[in-house]
Design a protein around this motif. Structure first.
Motif, PDB file in Angstrom:
ATOM      1  N   GLU A 168      14.996  53.961  43.167  1.00 48.06           N
ATOM      2  CA  GLU A 168      14.708  52.624  42.660  1.00 48.06           C
ATOM      3  C   GLU A 168      13.323  52.159  43.100  1.00 48.06           C
ATOM      4  O   GLU A 168      12.576  51.549  42.320  1.00 48.06           O
ATOM      5  CB  GLU A 168      15.781  51.647  43.126  1.00 48.06           C
ATOM      6  CG  GLU A 168      17.113  51.770  42.404  1.00 48.06           C
ATOM      7  CD  GLU A 168      17.999  52.899  42.921  1.00 48.06           C
ATOM      8  OE1 GLU A 168      19.174  52.950  42.539  1.00 48.06           O
ATOM      9  OE2 GLU A 168      17.511  53.747  43.695  1.00 48.06           O
ATOM     10  N   CYS A 169      12.956  52.454  44.349  1.00 45.31           N
ATOM     11  CA  CYS A 169      11.625  52.072  44.836  1.00 45.31           C
ATOM     12  C   CYS A 169      10.526  52.814  44.085  1.00 45.31           C
ATOM     13  O   CYS A 169       9.541  52.215  43.641  1.00 45.31           O
ATOM     14  CB  CYS A 169      11.515  52.363  46.328  1.00 45.31           C
ATOM     15  SG  CYS A 169      12.477  51.246  47.369  1.00 45.31           S
ATOM     16  N   GLU A 170      10.684  54.124  43.950  1.00 48.87           N
ATOM     17  CA  GLU A 170       9.647  54.923  43.296  1.00 48.87           C
ATOM     18  C   GLU A 170       9.480  54.535  41.826  1.00 48.87           C
ATOM     19  O   GLU A 170       8.352  54.412  41.325  1.00 48.87           O
ATOM     20  CB  GLU A 170       9.994  56.409  43.416  1.00 48.87           C
ATOM     21  CG  GLU A 170       9.901  56.932  44.838  1.00 48.87           C
ATOM     22  CD  GLU A 170      10.343  58.365  44.978  1.00 48.87           C
ATOM     23  OE1 GLU A 170      10.139  58.939  46.068  1.00 48.87           O
ATOM     24  OE2 GLU A 170      10.897  58.940  44.010  1.00 48.87           O
ATOM     25  N   LEU A 171      10.587  54.322  41.131  1.00 43.66           N
ATOM     26  CA  LEU A 171      10.505  53.961  39.717  1.00 43.66           C
ATOM     27  C   LEU A 171       9.953  52.550  39.537  1.00 43.66           C
ATOM     28  O   LEU A 171       9.266  52.269  38.552  1.00 43.66           O
ATOM     29  CB  LEU A 171      11.881  54.073  39.066  1.00 43.66           C
ATOM     30  CG  LEU A 171      12.463  55.492  39.004  1.00 43.66           C
ATOM     31  CD1 LEU A 171      13.890  55.463  38.494  1.00 43.66           C
ATOM     32  CD2 LEU A 171      11.610  56.404  38.138  1.00 43.66           C
ATOM     33  N   ALA A 172      10.226  51.676  40.498  1.00 40.43           N
ATOM     34  CA  ALA A 172       9.704  50.311  40.425  1.00 40.43           C
ATOM     35  C   ALA A 172       8.212  50.254  40.719  1.00 40.43           C
ATOM     36  O   ALA A 172       7.537  49.290  40.358  1.00 40.43           O
ATOM     37  CB  ALA A 172      10.464  49.400  41.385  1.00 40.43           C
TER      38      ALA A 172
END
Length: 258
Positions: free
Chosen positions: A117-121
């Motif tokens: 979720e962090c990387e995609l955000a």
């Protein structure tokens, strides 16, 4: 969330400090107050306190730096913002934020958010046109973009949305909406929000992320008639053909595996 072993005892989590590349630096030894929160349709979270010392009394009474090191957490200086921790019992990587909460800096409060979720955000989409007039006018346009097409990435919504993230793979997609066509115009929106908000609401699907594999799976949240293929909001029988041979989220289903 708590996990239990075969004897019914609460299972302790292992906390492995890691780099963003998934290279493990070592296990943190002095952990307390660990709380894990598992969410179905949002990022998983974790929090804990890590102490600088392995033996507080001996650490505070040590007369030399060498003696202090003997009773301190060897990875203490490596516990910093944006590092990852890996919890093998949960098969999850988390990106962490770190705060020192006391004047002597004897412990750190750590909060983590599931890494996918962090990387995609953190990856933005600019100027992406899906099945719009602008999309049709592009020089390499051949066919309309469907939700997922492994053999034709230029006409696959998932591939196009993830084009700047080659480290990610598509592991699992329900067959029921693979060929759906929708129109989107995306600019200055992060990948995570586009998939889990914009696309999920339009299609009626659920995105699940695997931070170990850096993979994405997509499940249909609508009911599908396995006899006529009708897809919609129904539960007992198909409103189109009256069949009761239905597929719905949580039931064994025909899926596409990449």
């Amino acid at each position: 969330m708590m996990m239990f072993d075969e004897d019914g005892q609460v299972q302790q989590y292992s906390v492995i400090l890691s780099k963003r590349s998934h290279e493990h630096l070592g296990q943190l030894r002095n952990i307390s107050s660990l709380v894990s929160k598992i969410n179905l349709n949002s990022a998983n979270e974790i929090s804990f306190i890590v102490y600088k010392y392995t033996d507080k009394e001996r650490y505070l009474n040590a007369e030399t730096n060498d003696e202090k090191l003997r009773y301190s957490e060897p990875l203490w200086d490596e516990i910093t913002d944006f590092k990852y921790v890996f919890i093998p019992e949960l098969r999850e990587y988390y990106e962490i934020a770190v705060e020192c909460n006391d004047e002597e800096s004897l412990y750190k409060s750590v909060t983590g958010t599931s890494a996918c979720e962090c990387e995609l955000a953190q990856s933005k989409i600019y100027g992406l046109e899906i099945n719009s007039e602008t999309d049709i006018a592009r020089t390499d346009y051949t066919t309309p973009t469907v939700f997922y097409d492994k053999l034709n990435p230029k006409s696959s919504l998932l591939h196009r949305a993830l084009s700047k993230l080659p480290q990610y793979s598509i592991e699992y997609v329900d067959t029921s909406f693979m060929k759906l066509q929708r129109t989107f115009s995306v600019d200055d929106e992060d990948v995570y929000s586009f998939l889990t908000d914009t696309v999920a609401k339009e299609i009626g699907c659920l995105f699940i992320f695997d931070s170990v594999k850096r993979s994405i799976s997509v499940y249909d949240l609508k009911t599908v008639c396995l006899d006529c293929g009708h897809r919609g909001e129904f539960s007992d029988e198909c409103p189109k053909c009256k069949s009761k041979n239905l597929k719905f989220f949580g039931k064994d289903t025909t899926v596409y595996v990449d």
